[in-house]
Design a protein around this motif. Structure first.
Motif, PDB file in Angstrom:
ATOM      1  N   MET A 143      53.475 -92.192  49.758  1.00  0.00           N
ATOM      2  CA  MET A 143      53.619 -92.139  48.494  1.00  0.00           C
ATOM      3  C   MET A 143      54.734 -91.630  48.437  1.00  0.00           C
ATOM      4  O   MET A 143      55.780 -90.550  48.563  1.00  0.00           O
ATOM      5  CB  MET A 143      52.490 -91.855  48.081  1.00  0.00           C
ATOM      6  CG  MET A 143      52.254 -92.163  46.649  1.00  0.00           C
ATOM      7  SD  MET A 143      53.664 -89.948  44.976  1.00  0.00           S
ATOM      8  CE  MET A 143      52.473 -88.626  45.860  1.00  0.00           C
ATOM      9  N   ALA A 144      56.001 -92.687  47.531  1.00  0.00           N
ATOM     10  CA  ALA A 144      56.791 -92.021  46.995  1.00  0.00           C
ATOM     11  C   ALA A 144      57.057 -91.650  45.053  1.00  0.00           C
ATOM     12  O   ALA A 144      56.076 -92.723  44.623  1.00  0.00           O
ATOM     13  CB  ALA A 144      57.969 -93.154  46.629  1.00  0.00           C
ATOM     14  N   PHE A 145      57.299 -90.779  45.256  1.00  0.00           N
ATOM     15  CA  PHE A 145      57.001 -90.724  43.414  1.00  0.00           C
ATOM     16  C   PHE A 145      57.604 -91.085  43.063  1.00  0.00           C
ATOM     17  O   PHE A 145      58.804 -91.256  43.198  1.00  0.00           O
ATOM     18  CB  PHE A 145      57.170 -88.913  43.424  1.00  0.00           C
ATOM     19  CG  PHE A 145      57.127 -88.375  41.741  1.00  0.00           C
ATOM     20  CD1 PHE A 145      55.824 -87.841  41.462  1.00  0.00           C
ATOM     21  CD2 PHE A 145      58.336 -88.651  40.879  1.00  0.00           C
ATOM     22  CE1 PHE A 145      55.818 -87.152  40.354  1.00  0.00           C
ATOM     23  CE2 PHE A 145      57.477 -87.929  39.887  1.00  0.00           C
ATOM     24  CZ  PHE A 145      56.725 -87.419  39.736  1.00  0.00           C
ATOM     25  N   ILE A 146      56.725 -92.116  41.616  1.00  0.00           N
ATOM     26  CA  ILE A 146      58.080 -92.037  40.391  1.00  0.00           C
ATOM     27  C   ILE A 146      57.915 -92.302  39.276  1.00  0.00           C
ATOM     28  O   ILE A 146      56.595 -91.847  38.766  1.00  0.00           O
ATOM     29  CB  ILE A 146      56.880 -94.328  40.338  1.00  0.00           C
ATOM     30  CG1 ILE A 146      56.563 -95.019  41.658  1.00  0.00           C
ATOM     31  CG2 ILE A 146      57.311 -95.072  38.908  1.00  0.00           C
ATOM     32  CD1 ILE A 146      55.638 -96.160  41.747  1.00  0.00           C
ATOM     33  N   SER A 147      59.131 -91.921  39.076  1.00  0.00           N
ATOM     34  CA  SER A 147      58.990 -91.256  37.549  1.00  0.00           C
ATOM     35  C   SER A 147      59.111 -92.004  36.894  1.00  0.00           C
ATOM     36  O   SER A 147      59.284 -93.347  36.627  1.00  0.00           O
ATOM     37  CB  SER A 147      60.814 -90.752  37.689  1.00  0.00           C
ATOM     38  OG  SER A 147      61.284 -90.354  36.004  1.00  0.00           O
ATOM     39  N   SER A 148      58.442 -91.648  35.519  1.00  0.00           N
ATOM     40  CA  SER A 148      58.362 -92.293  34.504  1.00  0.00           C
ATOM     41  C   SER A 148      59.607 -92.486  33.606  1.00  0.00           C
ATOM     42  O   SER A 148      59.789 -93.254  33.138  1.00  0.00           O
ATOM     43  CB  SER A 148      57.055 -91.971  33.371  1.00  0.00           C
ATOM     44  OG  SER A 148      57.449 -90.494  33.347  1.00  0.00           O
ATOM     45  N   GLY A 149      60.259 -91.321  33.693  1.00  0.00           N
ATOM     46  CA  GLY A 149      61.574 -91.337  33.105  1.00  0.00           C
ATOM     47  C   GLY A 149      61.725 -89.846  32.496  1.00  0.00           C
ATOM     48  O   GLY A 149      62.672 -90.025  31.615  1.00  0.00           O
ATOM     49  N   TYR A 150      60.481 -89.212  32.304  1.00  0.00           N
ATOM     50  CA  TYR A 150      60.619 -87.663  32.437  1.00  0.00           C
ATOM     51  C   TYR A 150      61.526 -87.252  33.207  1.00  0.00           C
ATOM     52  O   TYR A 150      61.000 -87.405  34.934  1.00  0.00           O
ATOM     53  CB  TYR A 150      59.127 -88.372  32.095  1.00  0.00           C
ATOM     54  CG  TYR A 150      59.062 -85.854  32.571  1.00  0.00           C
ATOM     55  CD1 TYR A 150      58.902 -85.288  31.085  1.00  0.00           C
ATOM     56  CD2 TYR A 150      58.706 -85.194  33.173  1.00  0.00           C
ATOM     57  CE1 TYR A 150      59.048 -83.929  30.787  1.00  0.00           C
ATOM     58  CE2 TYR A 150      59.036 -83.772  33.359  1.00  0.00           C
ATOM     59  CZ  TYR A 150      59.019 -82.642  31.712  1.00  0.00           C
ATOM     60  OH  TYR A 150      58.860 -81.551  31.451  1.00  0.00           O
ATOM     61  N   ARG A 151      62.295 -86.400  32.855  1.00  0.00           N
ATOM     62  CA  ARG A 151      63.170 -85.731  33.677  1.00  0.00           C
ATOM     63  C   ARG A 151      62.858 -84.129  33.177  1.00  0.00           C
ATOM     64  O   ARG A 151      62.705 -82.818  32.454  1.00  0.00           O
ATOM     65  CB  ARG A 151      64.961 -85.734  33.213  1.00  0.00           C
ATOM     66  CG  ARG A 151      65.234 -86.938  33.229  1.00  0.00           C
ATOM     67  CD  ARG A 151      66.357 -87.076  32.822  1.00  0.00           C
ATOM     68  NE  ARG A 151      67.511 -86.095  33.122  1.00  0.00           N
ATOM     69  CZ  ARG A 151      68.867 -85.513  32.649  1.00  0.00           C
ATOM     70  NH1 ARG A 151      68.642 -86.434  31.660  1.00  0.00           N
ATOM     71  NH2 ARG A 151      69.542 -85.131  33.118  1.00  0.00           N
ATOM     72  N   PRO A 152      62.398 -83.156  34.129  1.00  0.00           N
ATOM     73  CA  PRO A 152      61.312 -81.781  33.988  1.00  0.00           C
ATOM     74  C   PRO A 152      62.754 -81.029  34.139  1.00  0.00           C
ATOM     75  O   PRO A 152      62.495 -79.669  33.506  1.00  0.00           O
ATOM     76  CB  PRO A 152      61.121 -82.235  35.870  1.00  0.00           C
ATOM     77  CG  PRO A 152      61.055 -83.337  36.442  1.00  0.00           C
ATOM     78  CD  PRO A 152      61.730 -84.110  36.135  1.00  0.00           C
ATOM     79  N   GLU A 153      63.706 -81.030  34.554  1.00  0.00           N
ATOM     80  CA  GLU A 153      64.813 -80.117  34.272  1.00  0.00           C
ATOM     81  C   GLU A 153      65.285 -80.050  32.682  1.00  0.00           C
ATOM     82  O   GLU A 153      66.080 -79.407  32.173  1.00  0.00           O
ATOM     83  CB  GLU A 153      65.866 -80.515  34.955  1.00  0.00           C
ATOM     84  CG  GLU A 153      66.555 -81.657  35.018  1.00  0.00           C
ATOM     85  CD  GLU A 153      66.496 -83.337  34.809  1.00  0.00           C
ATOM     86  OE1 GLU A 153      65.258 -82.920  36.023  1.00  0.00           O
ATOM     87  OE2 GLU A 153      67.237 -84.002  34.843  1.00  0.00           O
ATOM     88  N   LYS A 154      64.903 -80.877  31.906  1.00  0.00           N
ATOM     89  CA  LYS A 154      65.357 -81.290  30.841  1.00  0.00           C
ATOM     90  C   LYS A 154      64.125 -81.561  29.669  1.00  0.00           C
ATOM     91  O   LYS A 154      64.107 -82.931  29.530  1.00  0.00           O
ATOM     92  CB  LYS A 154      65.869 -82.131  30.207  1.00  0.00           C
ATOM     93  CG  LYS A 154      67.646 -81.934  30.742  1.00  0.00           C
ATOM     94  CD  LYS A 154      68.906 -82.440  30.473  1.00  0.00           C
ATOM     95  CE  LYS A 154      70.361 -81.490  30.028  1.00  0.00           C
ATOM     96  NZ  LYS A 154      71.393 -82.483  30.363  1.00  0.00           N
TER      97      LYS A 154
END
Lengths: 381, 437
Positions: free
Chosen positions: A1-12
């Motif tokens: 499984m590769a993590f798919i980002s929604s566009g959310y940026r955890p650092e910001k």
């Protein structure tokens, strides 16, 4: 499984964050006939069990087909609901408060095709996917809680016993032979996250053993004062005990004061209360929410304990079916189950149903208990 | 081939009622086949393991879910409920299995587009299992892992324009009956009041600041389809003040047996010929109806608006035109001091948008309860502890007979000091001059 980002940026986390937008507006998904006649409905008629017709002032009609839904539902099933709604209902569908699904159309032809289609759909296991019913003087869908499927405090399962009860009263879901509507509900513990305390027939999971104390962990897992404060009968107190040669802060429970509500466990995971032999269900009857004829009222406990009997809960289903049948035979038209019990008297209720009356059914919780005792010489022999 | 043998759950595939076990199995098969070639963001075997852990509960008759952990999305104190399995090695697919509550539209009308988008999202980022709906009314997405929570929230808010629901000690997701959208009994626009108040109180919904949970429910009429007065701390129940509208021709048609009484609700049994006198007039709790064989009359002053006559003859009788709602406060389920029904506070309140009158009452109650309520005390319990009089006082409501079923039967009255001439400060010396010790 590769993590798919929604566009959310955890650092910001705040960058472009959208919050507090609430639900979609209620009228975003009205079928046209609903949107056009909003606030103009004049009367309705139940054409047959599970089929309603609403007529508006201008003569417009909408036909509603009500089918059973299960509260626990897969996205595969929801997608099938969508396929049906796309085919017959211009891509609109609604759910009811009692987990039924409603398909609406303004065409009689579509109505006939829709009904025929729904009737053919079955799960691989053989049960109906979309049985019509739940209208008028019959049994509607059961509201229920999470049970062993996903909850940490249940005293019974929810989806399973509901399936078994609804199988047992299925004829009355698809018929309207009863004196009045009968609402059956199930809560898997007394928290009643699905409130069943005003149901014609309510099934409630209960524990019958005081909680165990995990002395090793109590002080680490719990705010002990909160667990103490959580107890409505002052059965819980803080204490110290020897554990593994060490004095530890922990909790003590006075067993004869405990009525097993589990509120302490809610506050303190070191007080597990569930127990295979202790747990089971009670049956409460005679509650209602509607103000029709009589006032809303609470359900009363008429069976003080039934063991959990997975997978099919035979004692529970048999008892409910029996209560329903005695009510159907004896009550007058329009009498809800509780109205019937009050008219004939609870003494007669136990006589007619043959349910065994035991000390468990006499209230002893706080002041209201007194008002349920008989302060009269009026009774029957 | 199923991952776990589930002989007990298989018994729940039998019988006519829709089987949730068959349904979860079809989801398990869907995920195993993965027809859309998704890179599942939580284990594909989640539905299989859900069946597995449930089968274990069926064998052992005890739950296998742990107390929730503190999980959520940034800035919110609710909407996500942490859930962990207590047998994670046996059932890794559901080891972490959090719940996400999604705000439902009032009245629960959906487009298939919205539902399909939600299904696609939950296919990728969750277990594929839902609750349609949770008890309070939210869409419940059942089972995902912590790293997916912000991703789900981002997609819900950015791509689907929808928010999370409530959980914890805050305003819970409000719910309404379908109201005027498809019901002739609705005395106000339940869906709109529900929507507007949900929007106006987003902060209270997402950020716990209350002693305990607080629920709004909106019923359009005293039939109470959404159970407001039994299930919500603040119940708005539609009602009217003027005459029930009577169509005498239609009344005659019911009396003559030309129309189906009760809108056909009793069609499953032969109850004999409809008897207007016995079935409607004699059952009226206000004893306010007369039927002389040609004309039905209602003495409005004694009508308690129970809905029975209207329910029985919906083509002949209609709710009045001076419409609004009654407000009842303090309902709750048993935990922990016993179940409570809502108690009537405001007999009639205007229900036109933007609902300032209703909001004023709500905010007065909140101010009081947030000040006086104990930890985990529902407002109904605060009312019991501090008295109904206190609720009247904080909401600036005059005591009136409609507030009670009967007056008190004990003499233990609390008077306000200003109600008693001279107040409570008295001179013991003067008293002793009149009365020897």
């Amino acid at each position: 499984m590769a993590f798919i980002s929604s566009g959310y940026r955890p650092e910001k986390p705040m960058e472009g964050r959208i919050s507090d937008i609430g639900p979609h507006k209620y009228d975003s998904y009205f079928p046209p006939v609903i949107a056009e006649n909003f606030g103009k409905w004049l009367y309705h008629e139940i054409l047959e069990p599970g089929v309603l017709m609403h007529v508006a002032e201008g003569g417009a009609k909408v036909y509603t087909v009500r089918v059973a839904g299960t509260r626990t539902m897969s996205i595969t099933h929801i997608r099938e609901v969508c396929d049906i709604a796309d085919k017959y209902c211009n891509g609109f569908v609604r759910w009811t408060t009692r987990s039924n699904i409603e398909f609406m159309t303004d065409s009689e032809e579509t109505l006939a095709a829709l009904k025929a289609d729904l009737a053919t759909r079955k799960f691989d296991g053989g049960s109906f996917k979309f049985p019509l019913g739940g209208t008028g003087a019959g049994v509607s869908n059961m509201i229920h809680t999470q049970g062993w499927v996903h909850c940490h405090t249940p005293a019974t399962d929810a989806s399973g016993p509901v399936k078994c009860v609804m199988d047992a009263v299925f004829d009355d879901f698809q018929n309207m032979r009863l004196p009045a509507p009968v609402r059956i509900s199930l809560a898997c513990c007394i928290n009643m996250c699905g409130a069943v305390h005003c149901s014609d027939i309510g099934v409630v999971g209960i524990h019958r053993k005081p909680p165990m104390i995990d002395h090793e962990w109590a002080d680490q897992l719990c705010e002990i004062p909160l667990a103490v404060a959580a107890c409505p009968t002052a059965a819980v107190r803080p204490t110290k005990v020897e554990h593994d040669g060490k004095k530890v802060n922990t909790i003590a429970v006075k067993a004869d004061r405990c009525m097993y509500c589990g509120n302490c466990y809610t506050m303190c995971p070191a007080m597990p209360i569930a127990d295979a032999e202790g747990d089971g269900v009670i049956i409460m009857v005679g509650g209602k929410v509607s103000n029709r004829i009589s006032k809303p009222k609470f359900s009363k406990v008429v069976v003080g304990y039934i063991p959990n009997e997975p997978p099919r809960w035979p004692s529970l289903t048999k008892t409910i079916k029996h209560i329903l049948d005695v009510y159907a035979t004896d009550a007058q038209k329009y009498e809800r189950l509780g109205d019937w019990a009050e008219r004939i008297g609870w003494q007669a209720f136990f006589e007619k149903t043959g349910l065994q009356f035991t000390h468990h059914l006499i209230d002893d919780f706080r002041d209201p208990a007194y008002y349920t005792w008989r302060q009269s010489t009026q009774f029957t022999f | 081939m199923a991952k776990h043998a589930t002989p007990m759950l298989d018994e729940l595939e039998k019988g006519p009622w829709p089987s949730f076990v068959s349904d979860i199995k079809q989801e398990a098969a869907h995920r195993a086949a993965n027809p859309n070639g998704l890179d599942y963001q939580i284990p594909a075997e989640a539905p299989e393991d859900l069946l597995g852990v449930l089968e274990l509960s069926y064998e052992e008759k005890e739950t296998h879910w742990k107390h929730g952990g503190i999980v959520g999305v940034f800035g919110y104190g609710g909407g996500v409920i942490g859930r962990y399995c207590d047998q994670p090695e046996k059932f890794p697919g559901v080891a972490h299995f959090h719940t996400v509550r999604v705000a439902q539209p009032a009245g629960k009308y959906y487009s298939t587009k919205f539902l399909r988008d939600l299904c696609d999202l939950w296919d990728l980022r969750g277990s594929g299992i839902t609750n349609m709906h949770g008890s309070t009314g939210d869409i419940v997405l059942l089972g995902t892992q912590t790293p997916q929570l912000e991703e789900l929230f981002y997609e819900l808010t950015h791509k689907m324009n929808v928010d999370l629901g409530g959980s914890g000690s805050n305003l819970r997701t409000p719910a309404a009956c379908l109201g005027q959208s498809r019901c002739e009994y609705a005395c106000y626009n339940t869906q709109d009041m529900c929507y507007q108040l949900t929007m106006d109180y987003q902060d209270e919904l997402h950020r716990p600041a209350f002693p305990y949970k607080f629920k709004f429910k909106f019923d359009g009429c005293p039939n109470g389809c959404v159970c407001a007065m039994a299930r919500s701390d603040f119940a708005v129940v539609g009602t009217w003040k003027d005459d029930i509208k009577i169509d005498q021709e239609q009344v005659k048609a019911y009396a003559a047996g030309e129309l189906k009484p009760n809108a056909g609700a009793h069609a499953g049994r032969d109850w004999g010929k409809f008897d207007l006198q016995a079935e409607v007039v004699d059952r009226c709790p206000g004893h306010c109806m007369k039927w002389d064989g040609a004309k039905l009359s209602i003495d409005t002053k004694h009508c308690v608006r129970c809905m029975h006559c209207i329910n029985t003859m919906p083509r002949a009788l209609h709710i009045g035109d001076e419409r609004g709602a009654s407000i009842l406060v303090g309902a709750k389920a048993p935990v922990v001091d016993g179940a409570q029904m809502g108690s009537l506070l405001i007999p009639f309140i205007d229900c036109s948008a933007p609902y300032d009158d209703v909001k004023e009452v709500i905010e007065k109650i909140w101010d009081w309860w947030m000040e006086e309520g104990k930890n985990r005390e529902r407002v109904g319990e605060t009312m019991k502890r501090l008295s109904f009089q206190k609720l009247l006082e904080v909401t600036d409501t005059e005591a009136a007979p409609y507030h009670i079923v009967q007056p008190r039967t004990n003499p233990y009255i609390f008077f306000k000091e200003e109600e008693v001439p001279g107040g409570w400060e008295r001179d013991i010396k003067q008293f002793r001059e009149r009365h020897q010790r």
